[in-house]
Design an enzyme around this catalytic site. Structure first.
Site, PDB file in Angstrom:
ATOM      1  N   HIS A   1       0.793  -1.225   0.000  1.00  0.00           N
ATOM      2  CA  HIS A   1       0.000   0.000   0.000  1.00  0.00           C
ATOM      3  C   HIS A   1       0.828   1.278   0.000  1.00  0.00           C
ATOM      4  CE1 HIS A   1      -3.358  -2.632   0.378  1.00  0.00           C
ATOM      5  NE2 HIS A   1      -2.936  -3.078   1.546  1.00  0.00           N
TER       6      HIS A   1
ATOM      7  N   ALA B   1      -0.465  -4.644  13.771  1.00  0.00           N
ATOM      8  CA  ALA B   1      -0.908  -3.314  13.359  1.00  0.00           C
ATOM      9  C   ALA B   1      -1.126  -2.410  14.557  1.00  0.00           C
ATOM     10  CB  ALA B   1      -2.198  -3.429  12.555  1.00  0.00           C
TER      11      ALA B   1
ATOM     12  N   ARG C   1       4.169  -5.417  23.289  1.00  0.00           N
ATOM     13  CA  ARG C   1       4.525  -6.479  24.241  1.00  0.00           C
ATOM     14  C   ARG C   1       4.468  -7.803  23.501  1.00  0.00           C
ATOM     15  NH1 ARG C   1      -0.520  -5.242  24.457  1.00  0.00           N
ATOM     16  NH2 ARG C   1      -2.152  -6.741  24.832  1.00  0.00           N
TER      17      ARG C   1
END
Length: 177
Positions: A76, A138, A158
């Site tokens: 993208h 994401a 994490r």
């Protein structure tokens, strides 16, 4: 490595991704011959065009002098920002709206290992090391180093899961048989 193989080294990694292929070719052509003063001088007009076309028009800040291993995949390619001192390994995936850079003046940049999959809207900032075979979910914000073979998510990022090393997987399969 000849010019053609250097420029097209990301081609197969971007199958069915025409924008990724275009960005890969434009980046590799601008990246070619950085250690040769004659080629650097000859490619200077192209590098200016690269900055105008890729950074300003397409909105992808991937400086031509960034060290990137072969097999780079760009999905993208919108709002992608990579600092020129970032080091990216082989077969890495970069997605839209991702920022990878230093934490301010005088700070060092991230070093990203091989086979790292970086999700959309990820921010990787500061002197961090991302190990090999890492998946960054994401929207994650990475400010600390990530060991090899992990999936990380969140803000701050994490470890969600640790993947067995390929040798560990092979030995465990052998033991099971």
């Amino acid at each position: 490595m000849n010019v053609v193989s250097f420029v097209f080294q990301d081609w197969s990694a971007n199958t069915r991704n025409s924008k990724g292929r275009l960005l890969g070719i434009l980046f590799r052509l601008a990246n070619y011959g950085l250690d040769n003063p004659v080629i650097r001088l000859l490619l200077l007009p192209y590098r200016l065009l690269y900055r105008l076309l890729v950074e300003w028009t397409l909105g992808v800040e991937l400086p031509y002098n960034t060290v990137v291993g072969p097999g780079l995949r760009i999905y993208h390619g919108q709002a992608l920002v990579v600092h020129k001192n970032v080091q990216i390994g082989r077969n890495c995936v970069l997605r839209q709206s991702t920022t990878i850079g230093n934490a301010g003046a005088g700070s060092t940049c991230p070093v990203i290992g091989n086979n790292v999959n970086i999700g959309a809207n990820v921010c990787i900032i500061g002197p961090v090391h991302i190990g090999d075979n890492v998946v960054i979910g994401a929207g994650s914000v990475v400010t600390k180093s990530i060991p090899t073979g992990c999936t990380v998510v969140g803000n701050p990022a994490r470890v969600l899961r640790r993947h067995p090393a390929p040798t560990d997987l092979a030995s465990s399969l052998t033991t099971m048989l």
